[in-house]
Design a protein around this motif. Structure first.
Motif, PDB file in Angstrom:
ATOM      1  N   ALA A  78     -44.517  62.213 -34.311  1.00 38.57           N
ATOM      2  CA  ALA A  78     -43.529  62.838 -33.222  1.00 38.57           C
ATOM      3  C   ALA A  78     -43.023  61.789 -32.619  1.00 38.57           C
ATOM      4  CB  ALA A  78     -44.384  63.962 -32.625  1.00 38.57           C
ATOM      5  N   PRO A  79     -42.006  61.867 -31.827  1.00 35.55           N
ATOM      6  CA  PRO A  79     -41.676  60.701 -30.780  1.00 35.55           C
ATOM      7  C   PRO A  79     -42.443  61.006 -29.576  1.00 35.55           C
ATOM      8  CG  PRO A  79     -39.713  62.579 -30.929  1.00 35.55           C
ATOM      9  CD  PRO A  79     -41.047  63.050 -31.903  1.00 35.55           C
ATOM     10  N   ARG A  80     -42.491  59.826 -28.971  1.00 29.25           N
ATOM     11  CA  ARG A  80     -42.874  59.973 -27.494  1.00 29.25           C
ATOM     12  C   ARG A  80     -41.654  60.042 -26.664  1.00 29.25           C
ATOM     13  NH1 ARG A  80     -45.403  56.462 -23.326  1.00 29.25           N
ATOM     14  NH2 ARG A  80     -45.792  57.724 -21.663  1.00 29.25           N
ATOM     15  N   VAL A  81     -41.899  61.239 -25.878  1.00 25.28           N
ATOM     16  CA  VAL A  81     -40.911  61.759 -24.907  1.00 25.28           C
ATOM     17  C   VAL A  81     -41.126  61.350 -23.402  1.00 25.28           C
ATOM     18  CG1 VAL A  81     -39.088  63.519 -24.362  1.00 25.28           C
ATOM     19  CG2 VAL A  81     -40.153  63.677 -26.338  1.00 25.28           C
ATOM     20  N   PRO A  82     -40.555  60.516 -22.835  1.00 28.08           N
ATOM     21  CA  PRO A  82     -41.069  60.128 -21.669  1.00 28.08           C
ATOM     22  C   PRO A  82     -40.820  61.282 -20.642  1.00 28.08           C
ATOM     23  CG  PRO A  82     -38.805  59.362 -21.965  1.00 28.08           C
ATOM     24  CD  PRO A  82     -39.300  59.811 -23.139  1.00 28.08           C
ATOM     25  N   CYS A  83     -41.872  61.268 -19.482  1.00 31.51           N
ATOM     26  CA  CYS A  83     -41.990  62.496 -18.703  1.00 31.51           C
ATOM     27  C   CYS A  83     -42.418  61.894 -17.307  1.00 31.51           C
ATOM     28  CB  CYS A  83     -43.301  63.157 -19.331  1.00 31.51           C
ATOM     29  SG  CYS A  83     -44.868  62.452 -19.025  1.00 31.51           S
ATOM     30  N   ARG A  84     -42.303  62.750 -16.255  1.00 31.21           N
ATOM     31  CA  ARG A  84     -42.474  62.570 -14.895  1.00 31.21           C
ATOM     32  C   ARG A  84     -43.784  61.823 -14.583  1.00 31.21           C
ATOM     33  NH1 ARG A  84     -41.239  67.265 -10.735  1.00 31.21           N
ATOM     34  NH2 ARG A  84     -39.277  66.816 -11.785  1.00 31.21           N
ATOM     35  N   THR A  85     -44.815  62.076 -15.264  1.00 23.61           N
ATOM     36  CA  THR A  85     -46.208  61.221 -15.065  1.00 23.61           C
ATOM     37  C   THR A  85     -45.992  59.898 -15.484  1.00 23.61           C
ATOM     38  OG1 THR A  85     -47.454  63.196 -15.420  1.00 23.61           O
ATOM     39  CG2 THR A  85     -48.493  61.486 -15.786  1.00 23.61           C
ATOM     40  N   PHE A  86     -45.318  59.758 -16.471  1.00 22.32           N
ATOM     41  CA  PHE A  86     -45.139  58.287 -16.970  1.00 22.32           C
ATOM     42  C   PHE A  86     -44.130  57.404 -15.985  1.00 22.32           C
ATOM     43  CE2 PHE A  86     -42.878  55.846 -20.646  1.00 22.32           C
ATOM     44  CZ  PHE A  86     -43.728  54.552 -20.126  1.00 22.32           C
ATOM     45  N   ALA A  87     -43.158  58.323 -15.401  1.00 23.83           N
ATOM     46  CA  ALA A  87     -42.384  57.758 -14.636  1.00 23.83           C
ATOM     47  C   ALA A  87     -42.971  57.225 -13.291  1.00 23.83           C
ATOM     48  CB  ALA A  87     -41.430  58.677 -14.038  1.00 23.83           C
ATOM     49  N   ASN A  88     -44.061  58.071 -12.736  1.00 24.38           N
ATOM     50  CA  ASN A  88     -44.856  57.963 -11.787  1.00 24.38           C
ATOM     51  C   ASN A  88     -45.873  56.866 -11.949  1.00 24.38           C
ATOM     52  OD1 ASN A  88     -43.950  60.206 -10.149  1.00 24.38           O
ATOM     53  ND2 ASN A  88     -45.584  61.649 -10.912  1.00 24.38           N
ATOM     54  N   ARG A  89     -46.335  56.649 -13.040  1.00 21.71           N
ATOM     55  CA  ARG A  89     -47.212  55.665 -13.352  1.00 21.71           C
ATOM     56  C   ARG A  89     -46.439  54.347 -13.084  1.00 21.71           C
ATOM     57  NH1 ARG A  89     -51.515  53.036 -15.339  1.00 21.71           N
ATOM     58  NH2 ARG A  89     -51.708  51.899 -17.142  1.00 21.71           N
ATOM     59  N   MET A  90     -45.261  54.238 -13.700  1.00 26.10           N
ATOM     60  CA  MET A  90     -44.428  53.043 -13.721  1.00 26.10           C
ATOM     61  C   MET A  90     -43.865  52.686 -12.380  1.00 26.10           C
ATOM     62  SD  MET A  90     -44.643  51.662 -16.599  1.00 26.10           S
ATOM     63  CE  MET A  90     -43.402  50.249 -16.497  1.00 26.10           C
ATOM     64  N   GLY A  91     -43.465  53.621 -11.497  1.00 23.97           N
ATOM     65  CA  GLY A  91     -42.910  53.208 -10.365  1.00 23.97           C
ATOM     66  C   GLY A  91     -41.660  52.631 -10.335  1.00 23.97           C
ATOM     67  N   GLU A  92     -40.790  52.998 -11.213  1.00 26.65           N
ATOM     68  CA  GLU A  92     -39.382  52.195 -11.370  1.00 26.65           C
ATOM     69  C   GLU A  92     -38.255  53.253 -11.370  1.00 26.65           C
ATOM     70  OE1 GLU A  92     -38.997  48.987 -11.695  1.00 26.65           O
ATOM     71  OE2 GLU A  92     -40.884  48.361 -12.345  1.00 26.65           O
ATOM     72  N   ARG A  93     -37.191  52.992 -10.716  1.00 24.58           N
ATOM     73  CA  ARG A  93     -36.026  53.871 -10.437  1.00 24.58           C
ATOM     74  C   ARG A  93     -35.679  54.125 -11.775  1.00 24.58           C
ATOM     75  NH1 ARG A  93     -30.755  53.306  -9.436  1.00 24.58           N
ATOM     76  NH2 ARG A  93     -29.916  54.693  -7.841  1.00 24.58           N
ATOM     77  N   ALA A  94     -35.358  55.552 -12.013  1.00 21.44           N
ATOM     78  CA  ALA A  94     -34.523  56.157 -13.115  1.00 21.44           C
ATOM     79  C   ALA A  94     -35.516  55.726 -14.340  1.00 21.44           C
ATOM     80  CB  ALA A  94     -33.306  55.855 -13.083  1.00 21.44           C
ATOM     81  N   TRP A  95     -36.888  55.785 -14.536  1.00 20.27           N
ATOM     82  CA  TRP A  95     -37.570  55.156 -15.464  1.00 20.27           C
ATOM     83  C   TRP A  95     -37.444  56.054 -16.703  1.00 20.27           C
ATOM     84  CZ3 TRP A  95     -39.179  50.952 -17.512  1.00 20.27           C
ATOM     85  CH2 TRP A  95     -40.047  50.774 -18.563  1.00 20.27           C
ATOM     86  N   VAL A  96     -37.269  57.299 -16.567  1.00 18.32           N
ATOM     87  CA  VAL A  96     -37.280  58.205 -17.904  1.00 18.32           C
ATOM     88  C   VAL A  96     -35.921  57.697 -18.601  1.00 18.32           C
ATOM     89  CG1 VAL A  96     -36.862  60.503 -18.576  1.00 18.32           C
ATOM     90  CG2 VAL A  96     -38.961  59.981 -16.988  1.00 18.32           C
ATOM     91  N   ARG A  97     -34.862  57.882 -17.705  1.00 21.43           N
ATOM     92  CA  ARG A  97     -33.462  57.781 -18.438  1.00 21.43           C
ATOM     93  C   ARG A  97     -33.466  56.238 -18.861  1.00 21.43           C
ATOM     94  NH1 ARG A  97     -29.506  54.485 -16.840  1.00 21.43           N
ATOM     95  NH2 ARG A  97     -30.089  54.502 -14.542  1.00 21.43           N
ATOM     96  N   ARG A  98     -33.937  55.198 -18.359  1.00 17.26           N
ATOM     97  CA  ARG A  98     -33.984  53.893 -18.571  1.00 17.26           C
ATOM     98  C   ARG A  98     -34.604  53.778 -20.070  1.00 17.26           C
ATOM     99  NH1 ARG A  98     -35.475  50.315 -13.773  1.00 17.26           N
ATOM    100  NH2 ARG A  98     -35.260  48.299 -15.427  1.00 17.26           N
TER     101      ARG A  98
END
Length: 221
Positions: A125-145
């Protein structure tokens, strides 16, 4: 040579003010034991089940289970993002259980079989980025990028349980399915053509099949 650079396990940690903790904050350890965790399910507090012994999965609704038993990410991709973001990204930063080196993880095909240390794993299965991942990274528009980069690593099912440690070699037996894990990510992010292509594969996992079928029906395509 393709090999394991690091093996990483997560413990419960605060999740940006949410009541339920997260296990995305994975840290290197000496060795991991992997086994099939069975179907995706929610346990106490909504926690999921990992294929890695001692690894915490915060959301059993979205993560864990047989098709998402173990997550692998290439160190080369971490290095790419380290340069892109101008900061150090240690092994385990993306929540991966196995950080690889010398292997193009994102060229994996659905169903490829990896022999890693004492375990046998299957690209599932693919890894699909989520909000928790975005919170961890703290980068703007992280999921999309991250999704647009299209190199998100892969989840692996456990075919044969065993131990995996840093330095173990990775041997890959190609499935010949023709379904790139990167293409599956694109399908999960909503690409109609990739959803249709994925559904043509008889051995596609049940969760992906259900999602793509529902998405196409909703769109009337």
């Amino acid at each position: 040579m393709s090999s394991v650079l690091s093996v990483n396990v997560g413990s419960p940690a605060p999740n940006n003010g949410k009541a339920a903790p997260t296990g995305i904050n994975k840290l290197p350890t000496s060795v991991i034991e992997v086994a099939d965790p069975g179907p995706k399910r929610r346990g106490p507090g909504g926690a999921g089940v990992s294929g890695v012994r001692g690894d915490f999965i915060g959301s059993g609704r979205h993560h864990g289970g047989s098709a998402q038993a173990v997550y692998a990410m290439a160190r080369e991709e971490l290095d790419h993002w380290s340069r892109e973001l101008g900061r150090d990204l240690p092994d385990g930063m993306f929540g991966e259980n196995i950080t690889t080196t010398g292997l193009d993880v994102d060229a994996a095909e659905y169903g490829d079989v990896w022999t890693v240390g004492g375990a046998v794993l299957r690209v599932s299965a693919p890894r699909v980025p989520c909000r928790t991942f975005a919170n961890r990274m703290g980068e703007r528009a992280w999921v999309r990028r991250f999704a647009e980069r299209g190199r998100a690593g892969t989840y692996l099912a456990v075919v044969a349980p065993g131990a995996i440690a840093a330095g173990d070699s990775i041997s890959v037996r190609r499935s010949g399915s023709g379904l790139l894990i990167a293409s599956l990510l694109t399908a999960w992010m909503g690409d109609v053509a990739e959803m249709r292509s994925a559904l043509a594969h008889d051995d596609l996992d049940d969760e992906s099949r259900a999602r793509f079928t529902q998405q196409l029906a909703t769109r009337g395509t």
